[in-house]
Design a protein around this motif. Structure first.
Motif, PDB file in Angstrom:
ATOM      1  N   SER A 120      22.355   0.216  35.880  1.00 35.64           N
ATOM      2  CA  SER A 120      22.811   1.521  36.085  1.00 35.64           C
ATOM      3  C   SER A 120      22.953   2.029  35.037  1.00 35.64           C
ATOM      4  CB  SER A 120      23.826   1.406  37.618  1.00 35.64           C
ATOM      5  OG  SER A 120      24.696   3.299  37.436  1.00 35.64           O
ATOM      6  N   LEU A 121      24.313   1.236  34.625  1.00 39.64           N
ATOM      7  CA  LEU A 121      25.007   1.603  33.192  1.00 39.64           C
ATOM      8  C   LEU A 121      23.638   1.530  32.065  1.00 39.64           C
ATOM      9  CD1 LEU A 121      27.711   1.855  31.492  1.00 39.64           C
ATOM     10  CD2 LEU A 121      27.308  -0.590  30.951  1.00 39.64           C
ATOM     11  N   ILE A 122      22.604   1.163  32.023  1.00 35.78           N
ATOM     12  CA  ILE A 122      21.662   1.450  30.968  1.00 35.78           C
ATOM     13  C   ILE A 122      20.502   2.256  31.091  1.00 35.78           C
ATOM     14  CG2 ILE A 122      19.529   0.513  30.210  1.00 35.78           C
ATOM     15  CD1 ILE A 122      20.776  -2.515  30.989  1.00 35.78           C
ATOM     16  N   VAL A 126      21.762   4.367  28.303  1.00 35.09           N
ATOM     17  CA  VAL A 126      21.594   3.226  26.860  1.00 35.09           C
ATOM     18  C   VAL A 126      19.810   3.926  26.999  1.00 35.09           C
ATOM     19  CG1 VAL A 126      20.716   1.191  25.994  1.00 35.09           C
ATOM     20  CG2 VAL A 126      23.145   1.848  27.675  1.00 35.09           C
ATOM     21  N   ALA A 127      19.483   4.768  28.086  1.00 37.51           N
ATOM     22  CA  ALA A 127      17.201   4.511  28.138  1.00 37.51           C
ATOM     23  C   ALA A 127      17.493   5.786  27.476  1.00 37.51           C
ATOM     24  CB  ALA A 127      17.478   4.180  29.675  1.00 37.51           C
ATOM     25  N   ILE A 144      14.127   4.675  35.843  1.00 36.21           N
ATOM     26  CA  ILE A 144      13.392   3.431  34.124  1.00 36.21           C
ATOM     27  C   ILE A 144      12.827   2.915  35.785  1.00 36.21           C
ATOM     28  CG2 ILE A 144      15.606   3.458  32.391  1.00 36.21           C
ATOM     29  CD1 ILE A 144      15.933   0.896  33.714  1.00 36.21           C
ATOM     30  N   VAL A 145      12.268   2.251  35.191  1.00 34.97           N
ATOM     31  CA  VAL A 145      11.455   1.619  36.625  1.00 34.97           C
ATOM     32  C   VAL A 145      11.724  -0.185  36.344  1.00 34.97           C
ATOM     33  CG1 VAL A 145       9.480   0.353  37.207  1.00 34.97           C
ATOM     34  CG2 VAL A 145       9.607   2.858  36.592  1.00 34.97           C
ATOM     35  N   ALA A 146      12.196  -1.216  36.865  1.00 33.97           N
ATOM     36  CA  ALA A 146      12.913  -2.151  36.572  1.00 33.97           C
ATOM     37  C   ALA A 146      12.487  -3.376  37.542  1.00 33.97           C
ATOM     38  CB  ALA A 146      13.665  -2.387  35.651  1.00 33.97           C
ATOM     39  N   ALA A 192      27.502  -4.744  23.750  1.00 36.21           N
ATOM     40  CA  ALA A 192      28.391  -3.868  25.697  1.00 36.21           C
ATOM     41  C   ALA A 192      27.668  -4.229  26.490  1.00 36.21           C
ATOM     42  CB  ALA A 192      28.136  -2.205  25.007  1.00 36.21           C
ATOM     43  N   ILE A 193      26.760  -3.985  26.974  1.00 30.50           N
ATOM     44  CA  ILE A 193      25.702  -4.117  27.329  1.00 30.50           C
ATOM     45  C   ILE A 193      26.059  -5.337  28.513  1.00 30.50           C
ATOM     46  CG2 ILE A 193      23.766  -4.250  29.488  1.00 30.50           C
ATOM     47  CD1 ILE A 193      22.357  -2.499  27.564  1.00 30.50           C
ATOM     48  N   GLY A 194      25.714  -6.760  27.543  1.00 28.97           N
ATOM     49  CA  GLY A 194      26.544  -8.106  28.477  1.00 28.97           C
ATOM     50  C   GLY A 194      28.077  -8.156  28.481  1.00 28.97           C
TER      51      GLY A 194
END
Length: 847
Positions: A120-122, A126-127, A144-146, A192-194
């Motif tokens: 969700s943060l991405i 980010v995206a 996004i699609v993941a 940051a995401i990690g």
């Protein structure tokens, strides 16, 4: 931990959707995630292979229409997507393996929820999708699609709780169309995401009763002993070993992908019941039984309840202090990373961190600056600008004071009576240094004779009744100044600490390698000079390596409109003109010319991998020492792990030729807050790594071990003859940190940063790595008087070759990419400069 890898083989990742790893129940089925997935009814649940194949080929789930534009020129260039793999800290995976079924499911849920929050943060921060002609316009997608695949073991069948989050290279736009994603933002945000994933996971696990302990920028569970974690790290060790063969440090690089596949064992057919039985049996044999685990967990749960009200929360004040502790400016990614690293211990999750970061950025004390070379928005704080402003204004004020008159006659006398003829540039630097002003800056090329010029300055001021002392950040640089300029020197730390005892009144203080002095320390030195009516002469070069923290002060003050400087450009250190020109070329960014000259002289060595490169370097170093034992030499590398490797290889060679005893001890040693296991023997070249004035030991002193004695309490006494001629005896019990790590390291090789300020009366042997920009390369390749031998790992440089670079002729592309990297300029600047150059540009992130 988070790793990012491009999806190069859709078929390989398709196995994640279908492979049943165990006879008795496989891993959980893959799930579609992301707001973009909700736009398709087929992507509302578990992953089906047909839908998976279509999505990652860029078409709708049922294959009816394209979601990316395809043509002959672009189809080959478009990625299927990226694999973002979220891996729990090893202690979490071990706890999962040891736990009963009920707690095991809770741990897995804690991990899953942390991954979903990170996705969700991405999606929200980010995206970025590209639109417009040529994809030059960037906008936030609506989704996004993941697909996420949760796995619980490594290929070595160690417990490893992790999830593959495969982000497809498609994104839904506001106007109803679909576009591709700009992957550079994933890499910019990787750290940051990690940290965000780990912060959310830590919060979830603490709610289950676990104790969260800091582990560098990660965390560990207090209930799991470190030796148990090490036992279950076989897969990590395999990949690391494979990477080290090539010298690649980034496991998410292309070489990292290859290393992962080369070490990827086929999972044995084994039931999950049998797997857990095996783990439980292993843990029992290791002395970590189920009852011990439960007892620790029960005790932790009680402590958690007692400590809940005492937990320190993340605040904008604490975040600001942490950010400006080492940097004068920082990106939004830096802000998020630091906030999430802190949140792992304060147990604030992603939602809380986002609120604190938003408050921090909107706070009146946070100042928006321009953009860095990667287009990322930069920030600073009022506190940083105030610090820099105070330093600048006080430096200007000190410059305007004129308390140090010397006679022109004494200047001319010192210049004429110098042991060798001083160049016009050196003479000009001496005249400028001896002006009455209480602050002067002198800059000069590496090996241009700055220290020799300062020797003349010392004579002049001594003759006029002034005391002259020197100081530098590193003890090695201070020692070099003492040797070349005959000046009593101190480290800057000791000078500031012992100011009241040194009787500095009316002294001239020469600060060598002044570019390495941080803004904070420079302000302290200016205050010291003003308080004791001293004169400061800042000597250095802003083209060499900067301060580790708050860098850029010397370069800023040296600008004509601020204070100005006098430069000594002509290089004198090297004996041959062609060698001087190579140093000048590296200094000025003409790396390609320098490389061709080194190659023509037989000094450029290109090897196939890291192992071969290091081995060749050490062999050449040994040959040189055997052929020219009267000369000095040094091996240099940028990274500490490479320095350790070179030291170990050198020891083996020396033991084989009898120069070093094979009877040795092994101790944990520390340098620069890093811990290394070191073998020490009689005949060992060592360097001390900590000042201890009570024991008479100085950081940076180099010598040779003469004797080693063991004591009954398990400690050792070591007799060392220093290069200065002084003999010392130290106890490993006394000269160690609180954890018993000895302040000593082998001294055959050293870091490039530590070498700045040194002059080697012989040859240098440089292990070049891709993290070395212009200043690193310039410093490394300018220490020698005779020759600089450069050793390049071909595999590491090939990692840098992009599709665009491949258009260059294949015989030239390697040298082009290498020279471009060596010429890149990553210099640091003061926040004050950025504040005066604010650009208007769209912000590339969202809060």
């Amino acid at each position: 931990m988070l790793t990012i890898s491009p999806i190069n083989n859709i078929g390989y990742y398709a196995n994640l959707a279908t492979e049943d790893y165990y006879l008795d129940g496989g891993e959980p089925e893959g799930e579609w995630v992301g707001l973009g997935s909700r736009l398709f009814k087929e992507l509302s649940g578990t992953v089906k292979n047909e839908h998976y194949q279509n999505i990652y080929h860029g078409v709708s789930p049922c294959g009816q229409y394209a979601l990316r534009q395809f043509n002959s020129s672009s189809k080959a260039k478009q990625r299927a997507g990226w694999d973002l793999t979220f891996s729990a800290p090893k202690s979490v995976s071990v706890a999962w393996a040891r736990a009963d079924r009920k707690l095991r499911h809770k741990i897995q849920l804690a991990h899953k929820l942390a991954v979903l929050k990170s996705v969700s943060l991405i999606e929200n921060n980010v995206a970025v999708t590209r639109t417009g002609k040529g994809g030059l316009v960037q906008e936030q997608p609506i989704g996004i699609v993941a697909s996420c695949f949760e796995h619980s073991t490594s290929r070595a069948q160690d417990p490893q709780l992790h999830s593959h989050c495969l982000i497809s290279n498609i994104a839904a736009r506001e106007n109803g169309t679909w576009g591709t994603l700009d992957s550079k933002h994933f890499y910019n945000w990787k750290m940051a995401i990690g940290a965000a994933y780990r912060a959310e996971l830590a919060k979830n696990l603490q709610e289950l009763g676990f104790t969260i302990e800091s582990d560098g920028e990660s965390f560990r569970l207090g209930e799991i002993p470190s030796d148990i974690c090490n036992f279950y790290s076989k897969r990590t060790k395999d990949i690391k070993a494979e990477l080290e063969k090539s010298g690649i440090k980034n496991s998410s690089s292309r070489a990292g992908d290859i290393a992962t596949l080369l070490t990827r064992q086929k999972k044995d057919t084994i039931s999950r019941v049998d797997l857990f039985n095996r783990w439980h049996k292993e843990l029992d044999q290791l002395g970590y039984t189920e009852s011990q685990f439960q007892q620790r967990l029960d005790m932790s749960s009680k402590n958690v309840l007692l400590d809940l009200d005492q937990t320190n929360n993340l605040t904008i004040e604490s975040l600001g202090e942490q950010l400006i502790n080492s940097k004068s400016s920082f990106t939004v990614q830096d802000i998020y990373k630091q906030a999430f690293v802190t949140a792992q211990i304060t147990l604030d999750g992603i939602t809380t961190v986002k609120l604190v970061v938003k408050e921090f950025i909107n706070d009146f004390n946070t100042i928006e600056l321009g953009f860095d070379s990667k287009g990322r928005q930069l920030y600073t704080t009022n506190a940083t600008l105030e610090l820099e402003s105070m330093m600048i204004n006080k430096a200007k004020g000190l410059t305007k004071q004129s308390s140090f008159e010397v006679s022109l006659q004494s200047i001319n006398k010192a210049i004429k009576s110098n042991a060798f003829i001083l160049s016009d540039e050196q003479q000009e630097a001496i005249y400028r240094s001896c002006e009455p002003s209480n602050l002067r800056t002198i800059q000069g090329s590496a090996g241009a004779g700055k220290s020799a010029s300062m020797n003349a300055v010392r004579k002049i001021y001594n003759e006029n009744g002034y005391k002259v002392i020197g100081a530098a950040i590193a003890k090695s640089a201070a020692n070099n100044l003492a040797d070349e300029a005959n000046i009593t020197t101190f480290t800057i730390a000791k000078l500031l600490k012992d100011e009241s005892r040194l009787n500095l009144s009316n002294s001239v203080i020469l600060i060598d390698e002044a570019g390495q002095v941080s803004t904070k320390d420079l302000l302290k030195l200016i205050n010291l000079a003003k308080g004791n009516n001293c004169k400061l002469i800042l000597v250095g070069e802003d083209k060499q390596l900067d301060a580790i923290e708050h860098a850029g002060s010397l370069r800023y003050l040296s600008q004509p409109e601020v204070i100005g400087t006098t430069r000594i450009e002509s290089i004198r250190r090297q004996k041959n003109d062609w060698a001087k020109q190579i140093v000048a070329d590296f200094r000025d960014g003409n790396s390609k010319n320098a490389l061709f000259k080194l190659d023509n002289k037989g000094l450029l060595n290109i090897c196939n991998n890291s192992e071969n490169t290091k081995r060749t370097l050490v062999e050449r170093w040994c040959q040189y020492n055997n052929n020219k034992p009267e000369n000095d030499s040094i091996m240099l590398a940028q990274r500490w792990d490479d320095v350790i490797d070179l030291n170990n290889l050198a020891r083996k060679e020396l033991q084989q030729n009898g120069s070093l005893s094979t009877k040795e001890i092994e101790l944990d040693c520390t340098v620069s807050n890093k811990i290394f296991s070191q073998k020490l023997a009689v005949g060992e070249r060592i360097r001390l790594t900590q000042n201890d004035y009570k024991l008479g030991l100085t950081n940076g002193d180099i010598g040779k071990i003469q004797e080693i004695y063991s004591n009954q309490n398990g400690s050792y006494n070591i007799n060392i003859e220093l290069d200065s001629g002084k003999t010392i005896n130290l106890s490993t019990e006394d000269y160690s940190d609180k954890n018993g790590n000895l302040y000593m390291i082998q001294a055959y090789a050293m870091t490039v940063y530590s070498s700045q300020g040194l002059t080697i009366a012989g040859d240098s042997f440089v292990y070049y790595t891709s993290g070395m920009d212009r200043s690193n390369t310039y410093v490394a390749c300018s220490r020698h008087k005779d020759n600089s031998h450069l050793f390049i790992n071909k595999t590491e440089i090939n990692e840098l070759i992009s599709e665009k670079d491949k258009s260059i002729h294949k015989d030239q592309v390697f040298m082009h990419v290498l020279a471009t990297k060596m010429a890149s300029n990553e210099r640091k600047v003061l926040a004050t400069e950025l504040a005066s150059e604010i650009q208007t540009k769209s912000v590339e992130f969202r809060i």
